[in-house]
Design an enzyme around this catalytic site. Structure first.
Site, short mmCIF file in Angstrom:
data_model
loop_
_atom_site.label_atom_id
_atom_site.label_comp_id
_atom_site.label_asym_id
_atom_site.label_seq_id
_atom_site.Cartn_x
_atom_site.Cartn_y
_atom_site.Cartn_z
N SER A 71 -4.59 -0.80 -9.96
CA SER A 71 -3.45 -0.40 -9.16
C SER A 71 -3.28 -1.35 -7.97
O SER A 71 -4.22 -1.60 -7.22
CB SER A 71 -3.66 1.04 -8.65
OG SER A 71 -2.57 1.44 -7.87
N GLY A 72 -2.07 -1.87 -7.80
CA GLY A 72 -1.79 -2.79 -6.72
C GLY A 72 -1.92 -4.24 -7.10
O GLY A 72 -1.74 -5.12 -6.26
N THR B 70 3.65 -4.00 -12.40
CA THR B 70 5.05 -3.60 -12.56
C THR B 70 5.99 -4.75 -12.25
O THR B 70 6.97 -4.99 -12.97
CB THR B 70 5.35 -2.40 -11.65
OG1 THR B 70 4.44 -1.34 -11.97
CG2 THR B 70 6.77 -1.92 -11.84
N ASN C 2 -3.14 1.76 -3.82
CA ASN C 2 -1.82 1.16 -3.86
C ASN C 2 -0.81 2.15 -3.30
O ASN C 2 -0.94 3.36 -3.49
CB ASN C 2 -1.45 0.79 -5.31
CG ASN C 2 -0.16 -0.01 -5.38
OD1 ASN C 2 0.32 -0.50 -4.36
ND2 ASN C 2 0.39 -0.13 -6.57
N SER D 21 1.82 3.13 -6.95
CA SER D 21 1.04 2.98 -8.18
C SER D 21 1.73 3.67 -9.34
O SER D 21 2.20 4.80 -9.21
CB SER D 21 -0.36 3.58 -7.98
OG SER D 21 -1.10 3.50 -9.18
N SER D 22 1.80 2.97 -10.47
CA SER D 22 2.38 3.57 -11.68
C SER D 22 1.39 4.57 -12.26
O SER D 22 0.28 4.20 -12.64
CB SER D 22 2.70 2.48 -12.71
OG SER D 22 3.62 1.56 -12.20
N GLY E 214 -4.68 0.05 -14.91
CA GLY E 214 -5.95 -0.64 -15.07
C GLY E 214 -7.13 0.30 -14.99
O GLY E 214 -7.00 1.52 -14.77
N GLU F 18 -10.10 2.35 -13.61
CA GLU F 18 -10.20 3.02 -12.33
C GLU F 18 -11.60 3.62 -12.16
O GLU F 18 -12.16 4.21 -13.10
CB GLU F 18 -9.16 4.13 -12.18
CG GLU F 18 -7.74 3.62 -12.10
CD GLU F 18 -6.73 4.72 -11.81
OE1 GLU F 18 -5.56 4.38 -11.55
OE2 GLU F 18 -7.12 5.90 -11.84
#
Length: 1505
Positions: free
Chosen positions: A122-123, A127, A173, A176-177, A378, A380
């Protein structure tokens, strides 16, 4: 002085990795090129590139993208897309566009589906990377004609919508998606986007829902849990508007959008409903009025019953065989019911949005292939890891397995391609982890589903079950003192999971009360989200496993990916603070492990981690065995070096050397030893040289000292001898001086006495003459002054009177002109004012000239008078002198004759002397007065002369301005006439459009009238004999009907009583028309066939122009010859690749256009004609009833020759009608089109050569390690000469084009513009390629480019400025860039010297790009200093704020760089004389073209005379 403490670092030898000392400071763009492929080397390479803003790096065919945490729009603009379009992978600098282009090309060429997998934590920028990939694919596969919104536009705009509802803030993030997105972009057989699909991969956890701004977010329970309400650099208002706009584009209507946000608002209000214990046991009720308000608001937004909503939250209905039982819920269960309802509604809402986007975009069932872009979360690992992290890490384990298999496959393909002997390479497979999580039965998800089936199961029982089941599993372990935690050993490391909420998060069921409540909603949108359930499931809550559904979706995704060819992009977050310029090694290394990059490196190391081409291997290690380089091929030399070094297990492929792990370090150690020995040998030789040099210096110094000492002794002896000789000489000269001095003194005394006596006499004589001359001058000046004063007064009075009288007359004329000028408009008034100003300036100039002439004449007369008076006074003075001499002689004679005894008695006449003195004083006073007056007069005269000069200068400037104004007026008149003609063209076109409606109604009437005309014509033919017998027959003339577009039709026959037969007139008219058509055909045939030139003139253009002028086609209201000429030119140039033919047509059309411009002028009757057209009758027969037009204008035929045989000029201009003006416009368009075709054709020819010229061939690079024999040196020189063949080919293309243009006598101005734009194209292509290819930014490549540019410089000098013009100046960017590459001592240059002296034309981003990519492959020197690079980075960061899209690439100019006026001015210097043009035989044979012979014969007769 105290010594600093010394520290020792003790490390295990296995933890120390070798470093490549020859690696470039800016890193390598492909990490497979690293000499040592290990973790520290990879990390160091990424850090070096990140420090230079190089965020993309290859690892084979895997792209690593490091998030810069700043906007770099210049990397993603349309110019960058054009550069990567069609470029081979690895040819340009690493970029995600290269991956997308490779994917697209593979799909087109192999007709197979592709996929791009974007992963990272994330981050990391996944995206944004996905957005750029979709933009590039839309750029490559965009459609030109669609209905409404394009598919690519909808796909791109689906991102903001899905991000708005599927992203959330996490600890890593801000945006974050929280969902996985796999976009399937479908393409047709032509490579155009035909459809798309975005399948949903995961459901959205409620706690991670993106926060919307509905009132104050601090007041909502679902939004205030993170205590973060604002994100830096994010404008919520702008994001909201972009989301609404994106929803419009993807096809969500306004009503649906309102319903969506109503549902979101209702969910937020549901979260604020709180419960307390009720009156009954285990019951609950609303806590306070605030909770009641939120309940009412939620019910209002969902359009459902408030009471039913409260009951569904606080009660539960249990279905039994005996009936339904209502069970109250305690406050905790009521809160869980509330959250379950909110979660269900939001999940259904997100599913609906995904389905809506898919249905709106549409899928193409006939799509031949697709490209899938996967944007997945990703790996985690947090402090608290729950069920969501288990699902996410399961996905990453699956993708890692897919990635490992692909990397291993690519490694094996390379081994097979190189045809080396290899055995199976073992690599760690994570299938056991996948079985641990998803295997059925026996997996963690299966155990979780089983636990969810039992009502009494808890998270503790579930944890104990896992402990017992996986007690001996190597990937599963239990932390100490943990009751519900467990550890899974993933490929990226151990992750501790907390099983406390696994059961609740795995349950996905809809409560029957919630289903019934929302299905009964009055809002159709909400009701559609909850359709009615089947009969058997509507009365009870049915359990659905989220884990199982997630596993099924993941399996479907993997099946799709297995059918495509994968391409990988690994996104990396450089730091945890989300700020630019910070690179945290541990964080990046951990992400590389999680992303599988290091696993891919480990797989590569398991086989042959070091792969070098033969050329690179010999460049690096050829010094280990220099003897094998002579006379052997590269492969044999590589084998000999490896064998001589004792390497075992290496492999030799077709083009590469494959080394085992550690062998590269061994070779480097041997290489270092050889270099050390060579360095010691060099040092020994240098020290010997220095010692010998010192000895020679000492010996030379000793000899010099001896020489100097001997010289000193000789100088002393010489000094003594010189002093003795000098004393003798001094004595001699002293005696001579004393004698000479006494003699000189006597001579001087005698001379002084003589001088004094003679001077006294001369002064007396001079004094007398001066007084006499002064008296005469005073008298002369006084008389002249009196005469001049009278003359000036009279002249001034006369001029004043004349000016007043002329001003009076001028004012009268001005009033008349003003009265007349009021009707002509603003332009006429300006013209009159300018003419009046010109007249006034001209009059003033003439007046000043006359005044100056009068002053010169008066001055000459006065000078003549003064000269005459001077002559008279000189005569009187001579007479006075003569009388004085005579008196003296007489006195002397009388004295001599007088007796000696007579004593002289002096007689003095005092009275006469006094009178003379008084008179002398008066004269002196007058002289003084006259002198003052003369000085005043001279002063006034000098001032008047200065004013006269100033006035004369102003008059000359005014005359020059008047000339310029006159030229401006003429040019404005010409432009005005052109504008009026073009305006008339537009008016007529508008009139045509307005009259088309009436034509439809009158078409039937016109057909009937034509039929009646035909019947009348037949009757006239039958009655021809009868008509001849009539004494006064009637001659029938056609009445021509004129349409607004200039065409005419015969509508009726009108008779006029005139003697003559009828049938011959009709026959003559038809014969004239047929004859005209034949002449047109012959002229067009001649235009296409004749390509001769006579005296630098295209003969065809001159003949066509003279024919059109002779036929008076320019003055015709209707003619089709112009359309046929334009059609002939267009048909001859369409799809024409022969530059010779295009140059011929360019010369012909430009000359013909110049002749038209010199001859035509706008018709003064155009406005009147348009006025008549506007006032013409509305009906067709009303227009037919108007007056006849002359037949000569209707047919365009004239029997007389116009007489224009010489050079066109203003006196011979003709009034141009609408067809002629339209013809001029079409001809201008043809000139511009042909120009563009020649220019683009030359660009197309040299474009492939430029791709070969940007980089020096490897064979042309001399290798110092390959021996130094003469044969090798000669071969290298030959290769270097061969490498210049591409530049020579470009020069030959330019020479060929120049020869063609000169041979066809194309105007030099057009030729200059073509070459200027072509050189600008060369500059853009070479410069952009230089910025995008690091291997081109080397010292040797700079020398290669410099040599090539010198070829172009020689061509420009040889071509001269007549044709080359400013072409050489168009190469400024590439010249300065190449100059920077070949510059020595770059590290010593400051930023000011670089930007102001070395590269003033280059921008800061361009200099930064070249400076960071530069590497010295010849001398091994360093590039720019770190201080200069750091300062440039700071300045670029400041400029990026002001100019966010500051691209460093150049644009190609494809415009027409000249105007028609420039072409006319350039051709006006050429003498185009039409009188001596010799017509061709095809025209000589026809009598209608004899006027061409008459013109040529007339010119011949004139030359004979």
């Amino acid at each position: 002085m105290k010594h600093l403490p010394q520290f020792q670092i003790i490390a295990d030898i296995s933890c120390i990795y070798p470093k490549d000392t020859e690696a470039p400071p800016a890193g390598v763009d492909d990490m497979t090129k690293l000499a040592y492929l290990h973790e520290p080397g990879v990390l160091h390479n990424l850090a070096c590139r990140f420090a230079l803003n190089e965020i993309y790096t290859y690892t084979g065919n895997i792209l690593i993208a490091v998030n810069p945490f700043r906007r770099l729009p210049h990397l993603y603009d349309i110019h960058m897309m054009e550069q990567y379009k069609g470029a081979a992978f690895g040819e340009l600098s690493p970029h995600l566009f290269a991956v997308a282009d490779t994917c697209y090309r593979a799909m087109i060429n192999e007709q197979g589906s592709q996929s791009i997998l974007v992963s990272g934590e994330s981050g990391a920028g996944k995206t944004e990377t996905t957005k750029m990939l979709m933009r590039y694919l839309a750029f490559m596969g965009g459609r030109s004609v669609t209905e409404g919104r394009t598919v690519e536009q909808q796909v791109l705009e689906s991102n903001p919508v899905l991000e708005a509802f599927g992203n959330a803030k996490t600890v890593k993030n801000n945006n974050s998606s929280r969902f996985g997105k796999f976009v399937e972009i479908q393409f047709d057989k032509h490579g155009k986007i035909s459809g798309a699909a975005i399948p949903e991969l995961t459901s959205v956890p409620l706690q991670d829902v993106k926060k919307f701004k509905l009132g104050d977010p601090r007041t909502f329970h679902y939004l205030n849990q993170s205590n973060c309400y604002e994100v830096a650099n994010v404008d919520d208002a702008r994001e909201y508007l972009e989301t609404r706009n994106a929803m419009d584009i993807v096809g969500i209507s306004q009503d649906e959008q309102d319903a969506i946000f109503r549902v979101v608002g209702a969910i937020l209000h549901l979260g604020n409903i709180n419960f307390i214990k009720g009156k009954e046991v285990d019951s609950s009720k609303l806590k306070d009025e605030k909770s009641k308000f939120h309940l009412q608001t939620a019910a209002e937004l969902l359009m459902c019953d408030e009471k039913m909503l409260e009951d569904s939250l606080c009660k539960r209905v249990i279905v039994t065989p005996d009936g339904n039982i209502t069970k109250p819920l305690d406050p905790d269960r009521a809160a869980l019911s509330r959250d379950a309802l909110a979660k269900t509604v939001y999940s259904r809402l997100f599913d609906w949005i995904v389905d809506k986007i898919n249905s709106s975009i549409g899928q193409d069932p006939d799509a031949t292939s697709l490209i899938g872009v996967l944007d997945i979360y990703g790996f985690e690992s947090f402090k608290l890891n729950s069920f969501e992290q288990l699902c996410i890490n399961l996905t990453n384990e699956k993708l890692q397995q897919h990635f490992n298999q692909h990397v291993f496959k690519m490694e094996q393909e390379e081994y097979t391609k190189e045809e080396i002997n290899w055995s199976y390479v073992e690599f760690v497979d994570n299938q056991d982890v996948l079985d641990l999580i998803e295997k059925k039965p026996g997996g963690i998800i299966a155990l979780l589903d089983e636990a969810c089936m039992f009502p009494k199961a808890t998270h503790e029982t579930f944890a104990q079950k896992m402990y017992q089941t996986y007690k001996g599993h190597k990937r599963f372990s239990k932390p100490k003192l943990a009751r519900t935690d467990f550890i899974i050993n993933h490929y990226a490391g151990d992750v501790i999971y907390q099983a406390d909420q696994f059961l609740d998060k795995n349950k996905d069921y809809v409560v029957a009360e919630h289903q019934a409540l929302l299905n009964a909603s009055k809002c159709p949108f909400v009701a559609n989200l909850f359709p009615p359930l089947p009969e058997e499931t509507s009365k009870q809550s049915k359990f659905s496993s989220i884990g199982t559904r997630f596993k099924q979706q993941l399996q479907s995704l993997m099946e799709t990916l297995n059918t495509t060819e994968p391409h990988y992009i690994r996104c990396v977050k450089p730091n945890t603070v989300l700020k630019p310029g910070i690179f945290e090694n541990f964080n990046v290394l951990n992400q590389l492990r999680c992303g599988g990059v290091l696993e891919a490196i480990r797989i590569s190391c398991a086989g042959y981690p070091t792969k070098r081409s033969f050329d690179e291997f010999l460049d690096r290690f050829g010094m280990l065995a220099p003897d094998v380089l002579d006379g052997s091929d590269e492969k044999s030399a590589c084998i000999a070096i490896c064998d001589r070094m004792g390497l075992k297990g290496y492999q030799i492929g077709k083009a590469k050397v494959f080394l085992r792990a550690g062998q590269m370090a061994e070779l480097d150690a041997r290489r270092t030893e050889v270099l050390a020995n060579a360095a010691r040998r060099i040092q020994r030789q240098i020290r010997t040289h220095l010692a010998r040099k010192e000895f020679i210096t000492l010996r030379r110094s000793t000899i010099n000292v001896q020489k100097l000492w001997r010289a000193q002794l000789a100088r002393k002896l010489y000094e003594c001898m010189r002093k003795e000789a000098a004393s003798i000489r001094i004595q001699k000269h002293v005696r001579a001086h004393a004698d000479r001095k006494s003699y000189t003194k006597l001579v001087a005394s005698a001379i002084v006495i003589q001088t004094g006596s003679r001077a006294m006499a001369a002064r007396n004589e001079y004094r007398y003459r001066r007084r006499t001359k002064a008296t005469t001058s005073i008298q002369t000046q006084w008389r002249r002054f009196q005469a001049l004063s009278g003359y000036k007064q009279q002249k001034k009075a006369t001029l004043t009177l004349q000016c007043l009288w002329r001003a009076r007359i001028a004012r009268k004329e001005l009033r008349k002109l003003k009265m007349a000028a009021r009707e002509t408009g603003a332009l006429k008034e300006a013209k009159d004012k300018l003419e009046k100003r010109v007249e006034e300036l001209t009059w003033r100039l003439e007046f000043e000239k006359h005044l100056r002439i009068d002053l010169e004449e008066a001055r000459g007369q006065e000078i003549a008078k003064l000269q005459n008076a001077l002559h008279e006074m000189q005569g009187q003075l001579d007479e006075a002198h003569a009388s004085i001499i005579r008196e003296k002689e007489a006195a002397k004679l009388a004295i001599e004759q007088a007796p000696a005894v007579i004593k002289e008695v002096p007689v003095v006449d005092n009275t006469k002397l006094q009178l003379l003195r008084n008179h002398n004083e008066e004269l002196e006073g007058e002289v003084r007065d006259l002198k003052e007056k003369v000085e005043k007069f001279e002063k006034k005269y000098s001032e008047a002369e200065k004013e006269s000069k100033t006035s004369l200068k102003e008059a000359e400037e005014a005359q020059l301005k008047a000339t310029l104004l006159q030229e401006t007026i003429e040019r404005l008149e010409l432009n005005l006439s052109n504008l009026e003609s073009e305006n008339q063209v537009l008016r007529q076109q508008a009139l045509v459009a307005s009259t088309k409606e009436d034509f439809c109604e009158e078409l039937k009437i016109l057909k009937n009238k034509i039929a009646s005309l035909e019947s009348d014509n037949e009757q006239l033919h039958n009655q021809a004999a009868v008509v001849k017998e009539i004494p006064t027959p009637e001659r029938v003339t056609p009445h021509v009907k004129c349409f607004a577009n200039g065409h005419q039709t015969e509508e009726e026959l009108q008779t006029t009583k005139e003697p003559g037969p009828l049938v011959p007139v009709l026959t003559k008219q038809r014969s004239l028309t047929d004859r005209q058509q034949e002449n047109h055909d012959v002229l067009l045939k001649y235009l296409m066939e004749d390509k001769r030139f006579d005296k630098n003139r295209p003969v065809a253009a001159c003949i066509v122009y003279k024919a059109l002028l002779q036929w008076r086609s320019f003055e015709a209201e209707k003619t089709n010859i112009f359309d046929r000429i334009i059609q002939t030119i267009r048909s001859s140039t369409e799809s024409q690749d022969n530059v010779t033919d295009l140059a011929h047509w360019l010369s012909t059309t430009s000359t013909l256009l110049f002749l038209l411009q010199s001859t035509l002028k706008a018709s003064n009757t155009i406005s009147a004609a348009s006025h008549r057209n506007r006032n013409s009758p509305a009906t067709l027969f009303g227009r037919m009833a108007q007056g006849l037009r002359p037949s000569s204008l209707g047919t365009g035929i004239s029997r007389g020759y116009s007489g224009m045989v010489g050079k066109p000029n203003e006196q011979l201009k003709v009034e141009a009608k609408y067809p002629a003006l339209l013809f001029k416009q079409h001809l201008t368009a043809c000139v511009e089109k042909i120009y563009g075709m020649i220019r683009d054709g030359l660009k197309k020819e040299i474009s492939p050569l430029l791709n070969l010229c940007i980089q020096a061939p490897r064979s042309a690079r001399a290798r110092s390690t390959r021996g130094s024999s003469k044969s090798i040196h000669s071969s290298i020189v030959a290769k270097q000469q061969t490498s210049n063949i591409h530049w020579q080919s470009i020069v030959s293309k330019l020479d060929h084009t120049l020869g063609v243009m000169s041979g066809n006598h194309v105007p030099s101005m057009i030729t200059r513009k073509i070459f200027s734009q072509v050189f600008s194209f060369i500059n853009v292509q070479l410069f952009n390629s230089l910025l995008l290819r690091r291997e081109c930014c080397s010292f040797s490549n700079g020398e290669y480019l410099k040599a090539g540019l010198q070829e172009l410089d020689h061509w420009c000098l040889k071509t001269t400025d007549q044709y080359a013009g400013s072409s050489w100046d168009e190469l400024q960017h590439i010249r300065q860039a190449v100059g920077f590459l070949v510059l020595h001592q770059k590290a010593q240059k400051s930023l000011d010297e670089i930007t102001n002296e070395l590269c003033p034309i280059l921008s800061l981003p361009q200099i930064y790009r070249i400076g960071t990519m530069f590497w010295d492959d010849k001398y091994g020197t360093h590039g720019l200093s770190p201080d200069v690079i750091g300062r440039m980075r700071v300045l670029m960061a400041e400029d990026s704020i002001n100019m966010p899209n500051n691209s460093f690439l150049l644009d190609v100019d494809s415009s027409i760089p000249f105007s028609m006026e420039e072409m006319f001015r350039s051709l006006s210097d050429t003498d185009i004389n039409l009188s001596d043009v010799d017509p061709p035989p095809i025209l000589r044979q026809r009598s209608d073209f004899h006027f061409l012979l008459q013109a040529a014969q007339g010119h011949t007769d004139i030359e004979t005379l």
